[in-house]
Write an enzyme that holds these catalytic residues in place. Structure first.
Site, short mmCIF file in Angstrom:
data_model
loop_
_atom_site.label_atom_id
_atom_site.label_comp_id
_atom_site.label_asym_id
_atom_site.label_seq_id
_atom_site.Cartn_x
_atom_site.Cartn_y
_atom_site.Cartn_z
N ASP A 13 9.42 8.95 4.85
CA ASP A 13 7.98 8.76 4.67
C ASP A 13 7.59 8.84 3.19
OD1 ASP A 13 5.25 8.64 5.06
OD2 ASP A 13 5.15 10.28 6.48
N CYS A 236 -0.84 6.42 1.17
CA CYS A 236 -1.24 5.33 2.04
C CYS A 236 -1.15 4.04 1.23
CB CYS A 236 -2.68 5.56 2.53
SG CYS A 236 -3.35 4.14 3.40
ZN ZN Z 1 3.03 10.70 6.57
#
Ligand code: ZN
Length: 312
Positions: A13, A236
């Site tokens: 991630d 993001c």
């Molecule tokens: Zn995450």
């Protein structure tokens, strides 16, 4: 004392939206170093197509070269049956499947409606057939940047469908940092009541500065598993520069201060976190690696000799 189990997601991630490829050697060294710090789980990589996430195109090689430490689970992200076959060959300890609880977020992120995602993931569960434990990460459980509020019943309904398939665990993700503490407490309580047998993990982002407050709210509710990313890496893609995942070492430091037992060696973890800016070529959001732990004492300023002598 409540025991907390920590999952590290930095090499998956954390790295996946970094523009500069992190060399395979560096990824292997990083996972090996993290393996010695007390994590319950490390999400090593993703078996998505090399074209969609070039950063993780070396998934097989990384999984093949890391030194596995007994007691640490090495989990991988699996998007579909093809990915599951590769993950199976790589002897992953767990498959982590992902879909969103918000239709619009699922369309944007996975390019298909939720029902299609569910059908594909159901095939993966069938293929793993009890041989490999399955975790399902549900995205946007606390809100969708395009739809707004995601009702709690919606999250529970999707959780229920996966629980029925026999998955081992669920990760409830605040993918874009929209959760706030009282909302976290409510959802955690509802999930614990409804799914007492499921391994429940919370995955927070610090996009709006509420990441650690949310961790504490969940821990106080009795949740004992959290994802974190070393240095707070991983933002993001739609908001460059926005801070991403909660920072592992900051969360662990807070939980230890609050009296939770994390099983983590912060003294070993912080030097690894301090290498991250060099690995990714930019500063990272984590704070404890910069400021030191609460009880890491600083030398007295030299002028205190004068101040003391005045009052001697
Ligand atoms: Zn995450």
């Amino acid at each position: 004392m409540q025991r907390i189990f920590f999952n590290e997601v930095v090499t998956r991630d954390g790295f996946q939206i970094e523009p500069e490829f992190v060399p395979t050697d560096t990824k292997v060294e990083l996972v090996n170093a993290l393996s010695l710090c007390g994590y319950a789980k490390i999400e090593v990589t993703s078996f998505t197509s090399a074209k969609s996430i070039p950063m993780l195109r070396d998934a097989e090689e990384v999984m093949g070269r890391i030194q596995r430490v007994p007691g640490v689970e090495y989990t991988v992200l699996v998007p579909n049956v093809r990915g599951a076959e590769r993950a199976m060959e790589s002897k992953a300890d767990e498959f982590n499947l992902v879909m969103s609880t918000s239709e619009t977020h699922n369309l944007a992120n996975l390019r298909m409606p939720r029902e299609n995602s569910f059908a594909a993931l159901k095939d993966v569960v069938a293929m793993a057939a009890g041989a490999v434990p399955i975790n399902v990460s549900l995205s946007a459980c606390f809100g969708c940047p395009m739809e707004g509020v995601v009702p709690q019943e919606e999250v529970i309904a999707w959780a229920d469908r996966f629980a029925t398939l026999g998955v081992r665990g669920l990760t409830i993700c605040d993918t874009t940092g929209m959760a706030y503490p009282s909302q976290v407490s409510r959802l955690c309580e509802a999930l614990q009541t409804r799914f007492p047998g499921l391994q429940l993990t919370l995955h927070f982002h610090n996009t709006r500065g509420m990441g650690l407050a949310n961790v504490l709210a969940a821990a106080r509710q009795g949740v004992d598993r959290f994802d974190g990313s070393l240095g707070g890496l991983g933002g993001c893609p739609y908001a460059p520069g926005a801070s991403g995942n909660i920072c592992s070492e900051d969360a662990i430091h807070m939980l230890e201060a609050e009296g939770y037992q994390t099983g983590m060696e912060l003294a070993a973890l912080l030097p690894i976190a301090r290498q991250l800016p060099e690995i990714v070529g930019h500063q990272v959001p984590g704070q404890v690696a910069k400021a030191g732990r609460i009880l890491d004492l600083h030398p007295e300023p030299s002028f205190l000799l004068d101040v003391r002598s005045k009052f001697a």
